[in-house]
Design a protein around this motif. Structure first.
Motif, mmCIF file in Angstrom:
data_model
loop_
_atom_site.group_PDB
_atom_site.id
_atom_site.type_symbol
_atom_site.label_atom_id
_atom_site.label_comp_id
_atom_site.label_asym_id
_atom_site.label_seq_id
_atom_site.Cartn_x
_atom_site.Cartn_y
_atom_site.Cartn_z
ATOM 1 N N ASN A 1 49.477 29.177 53.629
ATOM 2 C CA ASN A 1 50.545 28.579 54.416
ATOM 3 C C ASN A 1 50.468 29.176 55.818
ATOM 4 O OD1 ASN A 1 53.199 28.217 55.655
ATOM 5 N ND2 ASN A 1 53.904 27.582 53.638
ATOM 6 N N ALA A 2 50.471 28.339 56.836
ATOM 7 C CA ALA A 2 50.285 28.814 58.208
ATOM 8 C C ALA A 2 51.408 29.731 58.675
ATOM 9 C CB ALA A 2 50.144 27.631 59.167
ATOM 10 N N LEU A 3 52.543 29.731 57.972
ATOM 11 C CA LEU A 3 53.641 30.627 58.329
ATOM 12 C C LEU A 3 53.477 32.015 57.724
ATOM 13 C CD1 LEU A 3 56.741 28.271 58.056
ATOM 14 C CD2 LEU A 3 55.594 29.061 60.123
ATOM 15 N N THR A 4 52.411 32.208 56.936
ATOM 16 C CA THR A 4 52.122 33.541 56.409
ATOM 17 C C THR A 4 51.929 34.506 57.572
ATOM 18 O OG1 THR A 4 50.993 32.577 54.494
ATOM 19 C CG2 THR A 4 50.544 34.888 54.972
ATOM 20 N N THR A 5 52.582 35.643 57.519
ATOM 21 C CA THR A 5 52.429 36.594 58.612
ATOM 22 C C THR A 5 51.037 37.224 58.570
ATOM 23 O OG1 THR A 5 53.256 38.510 57.386
ATOM 24 C CG2 THR A 5 54.888 37.134 58.511
ATOM 25 N N ILE A 6 50.567 37.636 59.724
ATOM 26 C CA ILE A 6 49.260 38.283 59.806
ATOM 27 C C ILE A 6 49.270 39.585 59.010
ATOM 28 C CG2 ILE A 6 47.590 39.329 61.397
ATOM 29 C CD1 ILE A 6 48.560 37.325 63.515
ATOM 30 N N VAL A 7 50.402 40.268 59.016
ATOM 31 C CA VAL A 7 50.529 41.504 58.242
ATOM 32 C C VAL A 7 50.317 41.228 56.757
ATOM 33 C CG1 VAL A 7 52.114 43.327 57.511
ATOM 34 C CG2 VAL A 7 52.031 42.641 59.920
ATOM 35 N N GLU A 8 50.968 40.184 56.237
ATOM 36 C CA GLU A 8 50.827 39.823 54.828
ATOM 37 C C GLU A 8 49.399 39.399 54.507
ATOM 38 O OE1 GLU A 8 55.317 38.116 53.895
ATOM 39 O OE2 GLU A 8 53.804 36.805 54.803
ATOM 40 N N PHE A 9 48.791 38.645 55.421
ATOM 41 C CA PHE A 9 47.411 38.199 55.232
ATOM 42 C C PHE A 9 46.461 39.392 55.197
ATOM 43 C CE2 PHE A 9 43.323 36.547 56.836
ATOM 44 C CZ PHE A 9 43.127 35.479 55.976
ATOM 45 N N ASN A 10 46.635 40.318 56.124
ATOM 46 C CA ASN A 10 45.794 41.514 56.156
ATOM 47 C C ASN A 10 45.930 42.327 54.872
ATOM 48 O OD1 ASN A 10 44.735 41.025 58.703
ATOM 49 N ND2 ASN A 10 46.256 42.273 59.767
ATOM 50 N N GLU A 11 47.160 42.484 54.401
ATOM 51 C CA GLU A 11 47.390 43.261 53.186
ATOM 52 C C GLU A 11 46.773 42.588 51.963
ATOM 53 O OE1 GLU A 11 51.588 43.754 52.962
ATOM 54 O OE2 GLU A 11 51.657 45.372 54.454
ATOM 55 N N ALA A 12 46.862 41.254 51.915
ATOM 56 C CA ALA A 12 46.356 40.516 50.753
ATOM 57 C C ALA A 12 44.833 40.595 50.642
ATOM 58 C CB ALA A 12 46.807 39.061 50.827
ATOM 59 N N PHE A 13 44.147 40.636 51.781
ATOM 60 C CA PHE A 13 42.689 40.564 51.756
ATOM 61 C C PHE A 13 42.017 41.799 52.376
ATOM 62 C CE2 PHE A 13 44.239 36.140 51.884
ATOM 63 C CZ PHE A 13 43.733 35.703 50.673
ATOM 64 N N ASP A 14 42.802 42.842 52.611
ATOM 65 C CA ASP A 14 42.274 44.094 53.160
ATOM 66 C C ASP A 14 41.526 43.841 54.468
ATOM 67 O OD1 ASP A 14 41.847 46.820 53.258
ATOM 68 O OD2 ASP A 14 39.991 46.746 52.088
ATOM 69 N N LEU A 15 42.189 43.157 55.388
ATOM 70 C CA LEU A 15 41.605 42.832 56.687
ATOM 71 C C LEU A 15 42.399 43.521 57.792
ATOM 72 C CD1 LEU A 15 40.989 39.027 56.028
ATOM 73 C CD2 LEU A 15 39.261 40.836 56.088
ATOM 74 N N ALA A 16 41.989 43.299 59.030
ATOM 75 C CA ALA A 16 42.651 44.006 60.134
ATOM 76 C C ALA A 16 42.802 43.099 61.356
ATOM 77 C CB ALA A 16 41.862 45.259 60.506
ATOM 78 N N PHE A 17 43.256 41.861 61.149
ATOM 79 C CA PHE A 17 43.509 40.979 62.286
ATOM 80 C C PHE A 17 44.656 41.538 63.123
ATOM 81 C CE2 PHE A 17 41.368 37.690 59.644
ATOM 82 C CZ PHE A 17 40.437 37.271 60.587
#
Length: 281
Positions: free
Chosen positions: A214-230
């Protein structure tokens, strides 16, 4: 007793059972929202509510839990008009976007000058396009914090007859905007959309390595879910990040490279990205 009579008796008992539960709403309050939703679902199962009515009731309940940051159009996806624009600049923006209201800004989106209504441009154009003065026809902007409750804002929209509010973050910068249509979509929006799940997860696994976001997913949540660092210093949501990288509002089917990942636009409209898909294989 015939089979038809037995079925009628069974239906009657089911209806009486549901009606007794409904009566409890007015005598004993449901213990929690789940109890209330269960009663509404049973009403639908018993044919007393159609699916549209059920989903609108669920949407109305959902609104009271949301803050405007969760329904706003992110800053990167805002269609704005520079204060220095002339009539030749403004008309194409109105026609191409299909919107009726536009934030007018100075040198950047944080310099909010006011709101332009398309109908005011038309009135000015009809009088004499040579005398067009953008600043003179601007209306005051409603500015609200991103933590404001959606149901409170909806009530304010109704009482003040405003249709748009500009959202600012904790530092006073413009974070996005929200319209009355955005809020109503929460209540009466698309029913049984092909990308929606009944629990409305923001990150959905659709294959072994493919996720729908969902495009409203926060970048923080996305980073945490996939171990990324955007980087989330400029944009809060995945939709804002992708739109910023594209430099415009991408269309459905487009693929945008952000860092090492390709974000495929699964669903978007004239105002925002709604869903993207990412293949991590």
């Amino acid at each position: 007793m015939t089979e038809d009579q037995s079925r009628k008796d069974s239906d009657t008992e089911n209806q009486k059972s549901w009606l007794s539960k409904l009566a409890n709403i007015f005598t004993d309050e449901p213990q929690n929202r789940e109890d209330l939703l269960e009663i509404l679902k049973e009403a639908h199962d018993n044919g007393l509510l159609d699916i549209d009515a059920l989903n609108m009731m669920k949407g109305a309940l959902k609104v009271s839990d949301l803050q405007v940051r969760q329904v706003m159009i992110p800053r990167a996806q805002m269609v704005v008009i520079p204060l220095t624009s002339n009539i030749e600049d403004v008309l194409p923006i109105i026609v191409e976007s299909g919107h009726s209201r536009f934030p007018v800004v100075g040198e950047d989106k944080d310099e909010l000058e006011g709101i332009l209504l398309a109908k005011d441009v038309l009135k000015s154009f009809v009088k004499d396009e040579k005398d067009f003065n953008l600043k003179e026809i601007l209306r005051p902007a409603v500015v609200i914090p991103e933590s404001k409750q959606v149901n409170i804002l909806l009530n304010e929209f109704r009482t003040t007859r405003n249709h748009m509010a500009i959202i600012i973050d904790e530092y006073g910068g413009v974070a996005g905007l929200v319209t009355i249509e955005d809020i109503l979509e929460v209540i009466v929006g698309e029913i049984d959309d092909e990308y929606d799940d009944h629990e409305d997860p923001y990150i959905m696994k659709v294959d072994e390595s493919i996720y729908r976001i969902n495009a409203l997913t926060t970048i923080v949540e996305f980073n945490e879910a996939f171990d990324l660092a955007f980087d989330d210093s400029e944009f809060d949501t995945i939709g804002g990040l992708v739109a910023s990288e594209a430099g415009r509002l991408p269309e459905t089917g487009e693929e945008i490279l952000v860092g090492s990942l390709v974000f495929k636009i699964i669903k978007s409209d004239k105002r925002r990205i709604e869903f993207v898909e990412v293949d991590f294989s």
